[in-house]
Scaffold this motif. Sequence first.
Motif: not given
Lengths: 194, 194
Positions: A106, A109-110, A119, A122, A126, A141-142, A145, A149, B161, B163-165, B167-169, B173-174
């Motif tokens: 986490l 990986n950036e 991913w 993901k 989801e 959805r937001a 999430l 999280y 998290s 930057p990772t998020l 990427n994923i979403f 959305q983020m």
Amino acid sequence: MTATTREQFLAAAEHLFAEKGFYGASIATIARELGLTKQALLHHFGNKEKLYGEVLRSLSERLAANNSEIRENSPDPAEQLEEMLLAQFRGQMAHQDSARLIMRELLDNEQRADRAGNWYLKDYLEELVSTVQSVNRKFSRAQALAVVYQLLGAAHYFAVSQPTLDNIFGKRQMADTRQCFEAQLRQLIRAALA
Amino acid sequence: MTATTREQFLAAAEHLFAEKGFYGASIATIARELGLTKQALLHHFGNKEKLYGEVLRSLSERLAANNSEIRENSPDPAEQLEEMLLAQFRGQMAHQDSARLIMRELLDNEQRADRAGNWYLKDYLEELVSTVQSVNRKFSRAQALAVVYQLLGAAHYFAVSQPTLDNIFGKRQMADTRQCFEAQLRQLIRAALA
DNA sequence: GAATGTACTTACCGTTTGGTAAGTTGTCAA
DNA sequence: TTGACAACTTACCAAACGGTAAGTACATTC
């Protein structure tokens, strides 16, 4: 049931990467753990990045397997979600190496988005998000999430901090805390979904 | 207001340690950030470990300062706690380097317990625990610590998290999720204390 | 104007890093 | 019995690592 050399390498690598991170763990050290040279490791995995990718892949496979098992065993979405989160927590407490590895990924990986298994979270996320939404239709959805999280963080953060907390508060106090943590977490999950 | 070389080193080091971790960041790279050689850095800090310690120390000082400010501004313990947690969340969202550094330290300090600033979280946590207990007398110390850590985790985990998020979403959305996260977190805090 | 101290530099050093090249050894199939 | 492949080894390599030593350039102080 005897593990192949490759599997032993993966296990040793998971442990060392979890402990020291990608840069902190050297392939020579990992190989020495099995009494072999780093060239044996390179023979099996090509290079360090690929080894790391394989470790991550095998980890994500285990994660996915756990979840689909839960999904099959309980039909009610609320119960399903609770069980998924608690099972994840228990799993991370039992296998702290994996918990630490995920946290490290986490954080890291950036920088190296090309890594395999990037991913893999993901699908997992989801799934949780849509379960939350089917438990409580009011959530966007937001929002869902965000809730997912928060709950994931509540569990994972604790699992990863264990050694540090042992140092800060002492093993005695932490044993107590560990004991009531899961019950408290269950309450938090229910409260978050109400 | 012009920063001294030493301060510039600390800033650059904080950024690079946060991004790559202790092993991943080299003193030569940090020094190059200011257009200087690593020997200039060593002149100011002695060695890499000491530099890292100093970075951690300055970080913990900022953290402590934030908290005492809040403690002074609101007398009600419930309000105080809520504000402390939310302020910490906002701070970590705004200064992601610090957030990442703290997370890294949580993961790494097990191995090198000799590092300066090792227990700087202790006072911070103790303070939160006792505030929780004064908000709701039913909580045992262990329970209060569990709750505190869950809430802290909910916030910190998300901050780290990011930057990772993204990427994923996806950033879109983020952005939505970020927007409703704090309100959701406030609700979670209240629920956890009820 | 000589001495002292600070903020640097260049020049090294030994060690470790990830990785390549070229074997060696054992197994197993044709 | 030869040929091929897998699972290693030893022998290297250039680059990067953290760190030391010795010097330079420039203030400040006596």
